[in-house]
Write a protein that holds these residues in place. Structure first.
Motif, PDB file in Angstrom:
ATOM      1  N   ASN A 168       5.384 -92.414  44.516  1.00 57.43           N
ATOM      2  CA  ASN A 168       5.680 -91.122  43.887  1.00 57.43           C
ATOM      3  C   ASN A 168       4.963 -90.974  42.547  1.00 57.43           C
ATOM      4  O   ASN A 168       5.548 -90.520  41.565  1.00 57.43           O
ATOM      5  N   ARG A 169       3.703 -91.372  42.524  1.00 56.87           N
ATOM      6  CA  ARG A 169       2.940 -91.336  41.273  1.00 56.87           C
ATOM      7  C   ARG A 169       2.936 -89.939  40.636  1.00 56.87           C
ATOM      8  O   ARG A 169       2.895 -89.793  39.417  1.00 56.87           O
ATOM      9  N   SER A 170       2.921 -88.913  41.474  1.00 58.10           N
ATOM     10  CA  SER A 170       2.837 -87.546  40.937  1.00 58.10           C
ATOM     11  C   SER A 170       4.017 -87.187  40.045  1.00 58.10           C
ATOM     12  O   SER A 170       3.924 -86.290  39.204  1.00 58.10           O
ATOM     13  N   PRO A 267      -1.059 -91.322  35.150  1.00 58.93           N
ATOM     14  CA  PRO A 267       0.313 -91.803  35.390  1.00 58.93           C
ATOM     15  C   PRO A 267       0.832 -92.615  34.214  1.00 58.93           C
ATOM     16  O   PRO A 267       0.092 -93.378  33.596  1.00 58.93           O
ATOM     17  N   GLN A 268       2.098 -92.414  33.897  1.00 57.20           N
ATOM     18  CA  GLN A 268       2.722 -93.209  32.845  1.00 57.20           C
ATOM     19  C   GLN A 268       2.856 -94.660  33.319  1.00 57.20           C
ATOM     20  O   GLN A 268       3.051 -94.909  34.511  1.00 57.20           O
ATOM     21  N   PRO A 269       2.791 -95.602  32.402  1.00 57.12           N
ATOM     22  CA  PRO A 269       2.955 -97.004  32.792  1.00 57.12           C
ATOM     23  C   PRO A 269       4.317 -97.234  33.429  1.00 57.12           C
ATOM     24  O   PRO A 269       5.313 -96.611  33.048  1.00 57.12           O
ATOM     25  N   TYR A 270       4.358 -98.131  34.389  1.00 50.32           N
ATOM     26  CA  TYR A 270       5.611 -98.420  35.106  1.00 50.32           C
ATOM     27  C   TYR A 270       6.741 -98.785  34.145  1.00 50.32           C
ATOM     28  O   TYR A 270       7.857 -98.266  34.257  1.00 50.32           O
ATOM     29  N   ASP A 271       6.470 -99.668  33.191  1.00 52.12           N
ATOM     30  CA  ASP A 271       7.518-100.120  32.270  1.00 52.12           C
ATOM     31  C   ASP A 271       8.093 -98.976  31.447  1.00 52.12           C
ATOM     32  O   ASP A 271       9.249 -99.030  31.030  1.00 52.12           O
TER      33      ASP A 271
END
Length: 320
Positions: A168-170, A267-271
């Motif tokens: 769901n990167r978007s 995309p924002q970083p996962y953390d």
């Protein structure tokens, strides 16, 4: 003022009645419109609710078949849902104490200047105090039921959150951002004076004591800012890191700033979004849980709707 007349037709005969009239036919009032478990919904109660809800519409909308059909469906859905909540609560030892109801009633009463003001507001909503408190009781019981249902949920593990992020990167895209140090003043002459000081060697961190901005206590340093927030931030994003701007004007005053860091769009970083991911997963689970719960209760308690009687109730309006 719209006066609603509601007619209930049964086979070859029709028995008209006006909501609130003492001459309502007993035969009409005892026709079951819907039944859920031990709860029964009678035609007169249905008609009363239909009339009350349609009072909020203008004369044309109130007799529009599509509007009436939508309101009828809403009334039936509300009855079914309230009944299912009450039945599940009883079967699972979930209850609302008189003290809890009184406490919440008193809390809401306290939001009004006095009791009369509250009752006037209820009158504007075409609600008696008893009807309002009945709705409040249902809402509080519903909260308890759903709280108990949510107890089965657990925070998603790391793998599940990472998979969600990947798929769901978007949902986690961000615009270009900058982190800045700034001094904000309410007068242009003051900003120009501070700009002169920077040319003499003063840093914006040193000059932040003159700033009106909330970030002054942090040496003028802000968090990450979307460059689309203000035109001056879009302009600042074009500056090389560490280079001070001239005096820039915004609705908040006159700014002197320098860019400390930049982030490209993407995309924002996962953390940075882990908590948001956990919340989204739990919200999705809650919707699925509610849908599954509702389907199960409908099968368990045998929801019955007398569609023929509901369809036979027609609406006529009169303007006084």
């Amino acid at each position: 003022m719209i006066r609603l007349r509601i007619f209930v037709y049964f086979l070859a005969f029709a028995i008209p009645f006006i909501t609130g009239c003492r001459q309502n036919s007993e035969r009409v009032s005892l026709v079951v419109v819907a039944k859920v478990g031990t709860f029964e919904f009678y035609s007169q109660d249905f008609a009363n609710q239909l009339a009350e809800r349609l009072k909020h519409f203008d004369a044309i909308s109130a007799k529009n078949p599509a509007t009436v059909l939508q309101v009828k469906k809403s009334i039936l859905d509300d009855f079914v849902f309230r009944s299912l909540v009450a039945l599940w609560a009883a079967d699972n030892n979930v209850s609302l104490t008189p003290e809890e109801l009184k406490s919440e009633t008193d809390r809401i009463r306290g939001e009004y200047p006095d009791d009369l003001a509250m009752r006037r507001n209820l009158a504007n909503e075409h609600l008696s105090f008893e009807q309002w408190q009945g709705n409040l009781k249902h809402n509080l019981l519903q909260q308890k039921v759903f709280k108990k249902l949510r107890e089965t949920r657990v925070r998603p593990d790391e793998k599940r959150m990472q998979d969600f992020y990947r798929d769901n990167r978007s949902l986690f895209m961000q615009s270009a951002q900058i982190r800045i140090r700034q001094v904000v003043t309410d007068r242009e002459d003051k900003a120009l004076m501070l700009q002169k000081k920077t040319k003499e060697g003063a840093t914006l961190k040193e000059l932040s004591v003159y700033s009106n901005g909330p970030e002054a206590k942090n040496g003028g340093e802000t968090g990450w800012i979307d460059i689309s927030t203000l035109e001056i931030f879009a302009a600042a994003s074009k500056l090389p890191i560490g280079v001070k701007s001239g005096v820039l004007k915004s609705p908040f005053g006159f700014h002197l700033l320098e860019v400390l860091e930049k982030r490209a769009p993407g995309p924002q970083p996962y953390d940075a979004v882990k908590e948001k991911i956990a919340k989204l997963i739990l919200e999705n689970e809650e919707r699925e849980l509610y849908s599954a719960w509702l389907d199960e209760q409908i099968r368990k308690y045998h929801v019955y709707k007398n569609e023929k009687v509901v369809a036979a109730i027609t609406v006529h309006t009169e303007e006084n």
